[in-house]
Scaffold this motif. Structure first.
Motif, PDB file in Angstrom:
ATOM      1  N   THR A 356       0.833  -1.212   0.000  1.00 24.31           N
ATOM      2  CA  THR A 356       0.000   0.000   0.000  1.00 24.31           C
ATOM      3  C   THR A 356       0.863   1.256   0.000  1.00 24.31           C
ATOM      4  O   THR A 356       0.593   2.219  -0.721  1.00 24.31           O
ATOM      5  CB  THR A 356      -0.920   0.003   1.234  1.00 24.31           C
ATOM      6  OG1 THR A 356      -1.714  -1.180   1.231  1.00 24.31           O
ATOM      7  CG2 THR A 356      -1.828   1.224   1.218  1.00 24.31           C
ATOM      8  N   LEU A 670      -3.850   3.727 -10.499  1.00 20.32           N
ATOM      9  CA  LEU A 670      -4.725   3.136  -9.490  1.00 20.32           C
ATOM     10  C   LEU A 670      -5.685   2.130 -10.116  1.00 20.32           C
ATOM     11  O   LEU A 670      -5.957   1.065  -9.535  1.00 20.32           O
ATOM     12  CB  LEU A 670      -5.508   4.238  -8.771  1.00 20.32           C
ATOM     13  CG  LEU A 670      -4.696   5.156  -7.850  1.00 20.32           C
ATOM     14  CD1 LEU A 670      -5.566   6.288  -7.345  1.00 20.32           C
ATOM     15  CD2 LEU A 670      -4.129   4.357  -6.675  1.00 20.32           C
ATOM     16  N   VAL A 683     -11.291   5.366  -3.730  1.00 17.60           N
ATOM     17  CA  VAL A 683      -9.979   5.967  -3.457  1.00 17.60           C
ATOM     18  C   VAL A 683      -9.909   7.399  -3.981  1.00 17.60           C
ATOM     19  O   VAL A 683      -9.360   8.299  -3.331  1.00 17.60           O
ATOM     20  CB  VAL A 683      -8.856   5.102  -4.067  1.00 17.60           C
ATOM     21  CG1 VAL A 683      -7.525   5.844  -4.038  1.00 17.60           C
ATOM     22  CG2 VAL A 683      -8.739   3.775  -3.331  1.00 17.60           C
ATOM     23  N   LEU A 725      -5.679   4.990   0.221  1.00 15.16           N
ATOM     24  CA  LEU A 725      -5.298   3.607  -0.065  1.00 15.16           C
ATOM     25  C   LEU A 725      -5.316   2.754   1.202  1.00 15.16           C
ATOM     26  O   LEU A 725      -5.688   1.575   1.157  1.00 15.16           O
ATOM     27  CB  LEU A 725      -3.915   3.573  -0.720  1.00 15.16           C
ATOM     28  CG  LEU A 725      -3.885   4.059  -2.175  1.00 15.16           C
ATOM     29  CD1 LEU A 725      -2.457   4.236  -2.657  1.00 15.16           C
ATOM     30  CD2 LEU A 725      -4.631   3.077  -3.078  1.00 15.16           C
TER      31      LEU A 725
END
Length: 799
Positions: A356, A670, A683, A725
């Motif tokens: 992450t 992403l 997100v 995230l």
């Protein structure tokens, strides 16, 4: 016997040695780096003709090398004494190519040279000037001047120069707005102040040399003040000019950067010490920050060959994000569960949380990558600095911290309280998701309604020069009668001769404006270095000795100056016919060389440029000169304010495009990583709303936003993506342990505090970034919690 493998990271010693070597190498690069503060770094790398003129003048033109000096206080005689002594010292010091204060004792050689070449220099030398009528008019004009204050200087020259060529040349060389003379030196027209003007030999961009020149002025003043006696005790030195601003800006930026670094480190240390209750953990937490700043600065120096002061100061903003990496590791790497084996916390962190953090790093890198390809070197430097600093800090976290603290920070400190506070936030804020969304829509409407007006701050908004210094500069320029700096007129040419010919063509049109009263005058190198073509025409206009003797009786009939007294005049004209043409090399080697160098210079990219400096009336309009010179080949008229505004608008537009491309790249990254439209939306939503609410708040406050506010928004996305995230990870796993929650709140706290310190900085450029990131980062965390309500009822958050 079987050996139990070490729980510590493998190759620990090798990792630490490599890290230390890299750190030392970066420090060595920084020690040899050149630092600059001129705003030309924020001008385009590929400018048009007008912008190129502006950039050349900012970097190496006479404006960047000229210092304006004032002496206040004491009485007039004392000020004059100090001015003369300062002028003498500065001329002898070797740091200045010209020092002017009205004391012409050192200009005797120049006067003799001008007189000897007067027929090559005088614009009146044409065939009709030497007809009987032309000679008579010239003699009458000269005789009329004998009764004026200049008569004493002209009387000894009358028989050699009855047509007044020397007086005519001198009139053209003396600026129309020159200060008055008192006690043999310049004084302001409207104030009790002696004034001087000095030009340094070094280019304006050589700030070390400019700093030495400024120190020499202060030293000369102090010594002259001592020599002037007791009455000089109340005298005060005033100093201004572009070089002064640049040196002061560098000192101000360096001082502020150190101040921010020290205060930020102290505040951050106190927060981290309270959170970890461990001095060792505190030191370890700051290592990625220091590594990131060193890596970013060294990368910029190696890439660009110099480091802009604002880029260096920008390093303090990295504390807010790079310390997050250390916080995540030190808190999240603690031993998990009863089965955890001591020394293996780093393995758990690498397996569970590092992916992450790595994705958050990649989103930041992709976002800032857009700035690297900017056409503005200053903006490109910020991009390189950010990417290199973040990557190096993340690598230090990934490899160095596990070697130094395998189980993270084992002390509890305030972590349990931080975890509880975050738990309250994540259970409460989802109820406000819709109100937050509504506020985001309202902010979007407000931002769209404000439009370009919201982004109305100009390039000058990045300058740290205080208003008082700008007002003093305007005063001293007016006192000295400096040429009008808002309009630049430059004639170009592939050779010196071509540049001079184009400057002469411009001069003919400017002469018309002077005659009409639309200009007070102008300075041009062609007054004492005419083109070879013009000199040849003037020499061809000179009559032979026989022709001149035959015309003089008619020209002097009835005048108090008889023809038989003008034999020296005939001899002088005859001698002038045999003179060699004046060359650029001859002028540069003489007393007038410094002035010639200021007005005629070789361009960095090749070719030559001749500057025509304007002296303007109060009601001057730039369009008057622009219209008069329109159509002339190789002549450019630049309105500095308009050119800077054009540059800034291009700068702003390009930055918007690059930030937009960076944001798109982040979304694509992403999307590729998350592989879920729902997760991607979850997100991105808090980041978008955080940006909108930050902009909306600034619009409500009536703030004028600049390009650096835009860079701040990019930082909000970079920092906020980590929070979004992590909440996505918690939503996906349904498990929110205390350490993860504590790390998020602590990371956000350090970021907000560090950027709040930056927001109150005295450097406008840094303050702009802090004003955006401090509220934006806080909003990013809160909104990430608010919009992640889908997992709040799952295990791990029930209580």
């Amino acid at each position: 016997m079987t050996m139990t493998p070490s729980p510590r990271p493998p190759r620990r010693a090798l990792v630490l040695v490599l890290w230390l070597l890299a750190l030392l190498a970066g420090i060595a690069v920084i020690a040899r780096s050149h630092f600059s503060t001129d705003l030309s770094a924020f001008l385009p790398a590929s400018p048009d003709a007008r912008q190129q003129v502006l950039i050349e003048q900012l970097q190496s033109g006479v404006a960047s090398r000229t210092l304006f000096i004032g002496i206040d206080g004491a009485d007039g005689a004392t000020r004059s004494t100090i001015s003369r002594e300062m002028g003498r010292q500065l001329r002898a010091g070797g740091l200045f190519d010209q020092v002017q204060n009205g004391d012409h004792s050192d200009w005797k050689d120049a006067g003799e040279w001008v007189f000897a070449h007067r027929y090559q220099l005088s614009p009146a030398v044409r065939p009709e000037h030497f007809t009987p009528e032309g000679l008579r008019n010239g003699i009458l004009d000269t005789l009329s001047l004998l009764g004026t204050p200049a008569g004493n200087a002209l009387r000894p020259l009358l028989e050699r120069d009855p047509t007044g060529e020397a007086a005519r040349i001198a009139e053209g060389l003396i600026p129309a707005t020159a200060p008055r003379t008192e006690g043999g030196v310049w004084v302001a027209r409207e104030r009790e102040r002696a004034v001087l003007l000095a030009s340094t030999r070094a280019e304006g961009g050589d700030l070390d040399a400019q700093e030495r020149a400024i120190a020499a002025i202060h030293s000369a003043f102090a010594q002259a003040q001592r020599q002037a006696g007791d009455k000089a005790g109340t005298a005060r030195l005033l100093l201004s000019g572009t070089a002064v601003f640049s040196v002061q800006s560098r000192a101000s930026i360096e001082k502020e950067a150190i101040h921010l670094a020290v205060v930020g480190a102290i505040v951050m240390s106190l927060i981290l010490l309270a959170a970890f209750a461990s001095g060792r953990a505190l030191v370890v937490a700051l290592l990625p920050v220091a590594t990131g700043v060193v890596g970013g600065t060294a990368a910029v120096s190696l890439w660009f060959g110099n480091v802009h002061g604002l880029t260096l100061a920008f390093g303090s903003t990295l504390i807010g994000e790079t310390v997050d990496y250390a916080i995540y590791y030190l808190i999240q790497a603690r031993q998990v569960g009863a089965q955890g084996e001591p020394g293996t916390g780093w393995r758990h962190w690498l397996r569970v949380h590092w992916p992450t953090v790595r994705l958050g790093l990649l989103t930041s890198v992709v976002g800032f990558a857009a700035l690297v390809f900017s056409g503005f070197p200053g903006l490109a430097q910020l991009g390189v600095f950010s990417i290199a600093g973040l990557v190096v800090a993340a690598l230090a976290t990934r490899f160095v911290l596990p070697s130094l603290a395998p189980d993270g920070a084992t002390g509890q400190g305030l972590r349990r309280h931080l975890a509880r506070a975050t738990g309250v936030i994540v259970r409460t804020l989802p109820r406000l998701a819709w109100p937050f969304a509504a506020l985001g829509v309202a902010a979007l409407v407000l931002v769209l309604w404000q439009g370009n007006h919201l982004w109305r701050a100009g390039l000058a908004s990045m300058s740290p020069v205080p208003k008082a210094a700008q007002e003093l500069d305007a005063q001293l320029r007016a006192d000295i009668g400096a040429s009008e700096a808002a309009t630049l007129v430059v004639a170009f040419g592939g050779t010196v001769e071509q540049a001079l010919q184009h400057a002469e063509a411009a001069s003919l049109r400017l002469d018309a404006l002077v005659n009409e009263g639309k200009l007070l005058g102008y300075d041009s190198v062609t007054r004492f270095l005419p083109s070879q073509r013009t000199q040849a025409q003037r020499m061809a206009a000179l009559p032979t000795a026989e022709e001149l003797r035959a015309r003089l009786p008619e020209a002097t009939a009835g005048l108090p100056l008889a023809a038989d007294r003008l034999a020296p005049f005939v001899e002088a004209v005859q001698a002038a016919r045999g003179l060699a043409p004046i060359t650029h090399e001859e002028v540069r080697a003489g007393t007038l060389g410094p002035i010639a160098g200021a007005l005629l210079f070789e361009r960095p990219g090749g070719g030559w440029a001749a500057m025509l400096s304007l002296h303007t009336p109060p009601d001057f309009r730039h369009a008057t000169v622009a219209d008069a010179l329109a159509g002339l080949p190789e002549v450019v008229v630049v309105e500095v304010g308009e050119a800077l505004a054009d540059v800034y608008q291009r700068y702003l537009h390009e930055a918007f495009v690059q930030v937009g491309l960076g944001a798109l790249a982040v979304v694509l990254l992403l999307a590729a990583w998350l592989r879920s439209a729902r997760r991607l939306f979850a997100v991105c939503l808090p980041l978008v709303v955080a940006v909108l609410l930050t902009l909306g708040g600034m619009a409500l406050l009536g703030m004028a936003l600049s390009i650096l506010h835009l860079v701040g928004l990019l930082l909000v996305v970079a920092v906020g993506s980590n929070y979004a995230l992590f909440f996505d990870e918690l939503q996906r796993t349904g498990h929110a342990d205390e350490d993860t929650l504590a790390s998020l709140l602590l990371a956000n706290l350090t970021t907000v505090v560090s950027f709040t310190l930056i927001a109150i900085s005295k450097i406008p450029a840094l303050s702009a970034i802090g004003q955006v990131v401090a509220p934006g980062a806080l909003l990013a965390l809160l909104l990430s919690a608010a919009f992640a309500g889908g997992w709040r009822g799952r295990r791990g958050l029930a209580g």
